[in-house]
Design an enzyme around this catalytic site. Structure first.
Site, PDB file in Angstrom:
ATOM      1  N   CYS A  83     -35.003   4.599 -12.386  1.00 32.40           N
ATOM      2  CA  CYS A  83     -33.931   4.014 -11.571  1.00 32.40           C
ATOM      3  C   CYS A  83     -33.821   2.514 -11.807  1.00 32.40           C
ATOM      4  O   CYS A  83     -34.606   1.736 -11.261  1.00 32.40           O
ATOM      5  CB  CYS A  83     -34.163   4.323 -10.091  1.00 32.40           C
ATOM      6  SG  CYS A  83     -32.904   3.635  -9.019  1.00 32.40           S
ATOM      7  N   CYS A 119     -33.069   0.439  -8.694  1.00 33.07           N
ATOM      8  CA  CYS A 119     -34.232   0.262  -7.806  1.00 33.07           C
ATOM      9  C   CYS A 119     -35.206  -0.763  -8.386  1.00 33.07           C
ATOM     10  O   CYS A 119     -35.712  -1.620  -7.675  1.00 33.07           O
ATOM     11  CB  CYS A 119     -35.022   1.558  -7.633  1.00 33.07           C
ATOM     12  SG  CYS A 119     -34.035   3.029  -7.401  1.00 33.07           S
ATOM     13  N   ASP A 120     -35.495  -0.643  -9.673  1.00 32.91           N
ATOM     14  CA  ASP A 120     -36.642  -1.365 -10.227  1.00 32.91           C
ATOM     15  C   ASP A 120     -36.295  -2.455 -11.246  1.00 32.91           C
ATOM     16  O   ASP A 120     -37.180  -3.192 -11.675  1.00 32.91           O
ATOM     17  CB  ASP A 120     -37.603  -0.355 -10.901  1.00 32.91           C
ATOM     18  CG  ASP A 120     -38.140   0.663  -9.894  1.00 32.91           C
ATOM     19  OD1 ASP A 120     -38.288   0.295  -8.712  1.00 32.91           O
ATOM     20  OD2 ASP A 120     -38.390   1.821 -10.275  1.00 32.91           O
TER      21      ASP A 120
END
Ligand code: NDP
Length: 313
Positions: A139, A142-143
């Site tokens: 992701c 997300c990261d």
């Protein structure tokens, strides 16, 4: 087998399931939530969550899920560890749905909220598995931020990979996009976006042979399936964007689904094609897939269930 009667059964314990549980328990629907095999869902495989509103300093993914569970329990949700293994849905308005848990417990549910999520696909290499959370992620949204100013690679040639490569190119110094064929599957518009970025290097015919590094990612070994040449590329982040699989196996043949197996909901509601059965979160959304959007649809599912039950009275 014992038979239990439940007003609202929630299947799944990600942000969608717990948010549905918070709303359903506050509406006195006395929900029972079954966690599935991965209590807390996909967020438990991430580290810091920086994009969920209300956490100015970010929050640890697993911690956030524990807090969501506690919030749901505070209003009376019964959270149980268990896997729903079979469902027999009822087409009649007001009819009860038969659910089997762990192959041995039978439940009659008046309403069901399905929040079983989707599972990111990985390449399946042992070296990739070892470095999940140590540089390998599924992701970018997300990261990606953790790799600010660094060199990263992304695998895949679909819309997700193209979108995430573009996203990463805003944050990272250089993005190497590894596409296994001689072309991308992504839409022309997305491909154009990728090609217009100076810091994205698309490598076609490229497959990852090995993910390099012991405890943290150091690079990837790439095999060119046209020339058979092998090349090591130094990166600190590797994003796998080769698709997701919705967790809908047990509903096949009953609920309407699209070609990829995502549950189809009616218009902007969470209604499925069965009365009293609602779907929220990634199991019905392949486009947004964010914790906050999953939570939003979890709320909607609980409200839809409440209105459905009120309509039966
Ligand atoms: P897709 O299935 O569309 O694409 C997967 C990509 O990964 C393909 O390029 C595929 O290659 C590649 N791939 C699959 N397995 C491997 C492997 N083992 N090794 C290397 N590469 C692999 O998935 P997406 O997640 O990109 O998209 C899913 C759906 O969501 C699509 O319908 C897409 O249009 C939609 N979507 C829409 C967005 C938007 O409109 N903004 C954003 C994101 C997704 P190959 O082509 O060779 O099979």
């Amino acid at each position: 087998m014992s038979l239990e009667k439940i007003k609202t059964l929630i299947i799944g314990s990600g942000p969608a399931g717990y948010t549905a549980a918070i709303y359903a328990s506050r509406a006195d629907l006395k929900p029972v939530l079954y966690t599935g095999l991965e209590p807390g869902g996909q967020l438990t495989t991430t580290t810091e969550v920086d994009n969920f509103p209300g956490y100015p300093d970010g929050i640890d993914g697993p911690k956030m899920m524990v807090e969501l569970q506690q919030q749901a329990e505070r209003f009376g949700t019964e959270v149980r560890i268990g896997m729903v293994t079979n469902v027999e849905l009822n087409k009649n308005v007001g009819g009860v749905h038969m659910v089997t848990v762990d192959n041995n417990k039978k439940i009659e549910a008046e309403t069901i909220i399905i929040s079983t999520g989707a599972t990111a696909k990985y390449l399946g290499l042992p070296s990739e598995e070892k470095l999940k959370g140590g540089g390998v992620s599924a992701c970018a949204v997300c990261d990606g931020f953790f790799y600010k100013g660094q060199d990263v690679a992304i695998v895949g040639g679909g819309d997700t990979a193209a979108e995430e490569a573009t996203y990463l190119s805003n944050i990272c110094s250089k993005v190497t996009m590894l596409v296994r064929k001689d072309k991308m599957r992504a839409s022309k518009a997305m491909q154009h976006r990728v090609n217009s970025r100076d810091n994205i290097n698309v490598m076609y015919h490229s497959e990852i042979q090995e993910v390099l590094g012991d405890s943290v990612l150091e690079g990837v070994r790439v095999f060119n399936n046209q020339t058979s040449k092998v090349l090591d590329i130094k990166v600190t982040g590797l994003f796998i964007a080769i698709g997701h699989k919705p967790n809908t196996e047990i509903f096949k043949g009953q609920l309407d689904m699209d070609d990829a197996g995502y549950i189809i909901t009616e218009g902007k509601t969470t209604h499925t094609n069965f009365p009293g059965v609602f779907a929220s979160g990634d199991v019905q959304d392949k486009d947004y897939r964010q914790a906050v959007t999953a939570a939003g649809t979890g709320c909607m599912a609980a409200l839809d269930a409440e209105r459905y039950l009120a309509g039966l009275e």
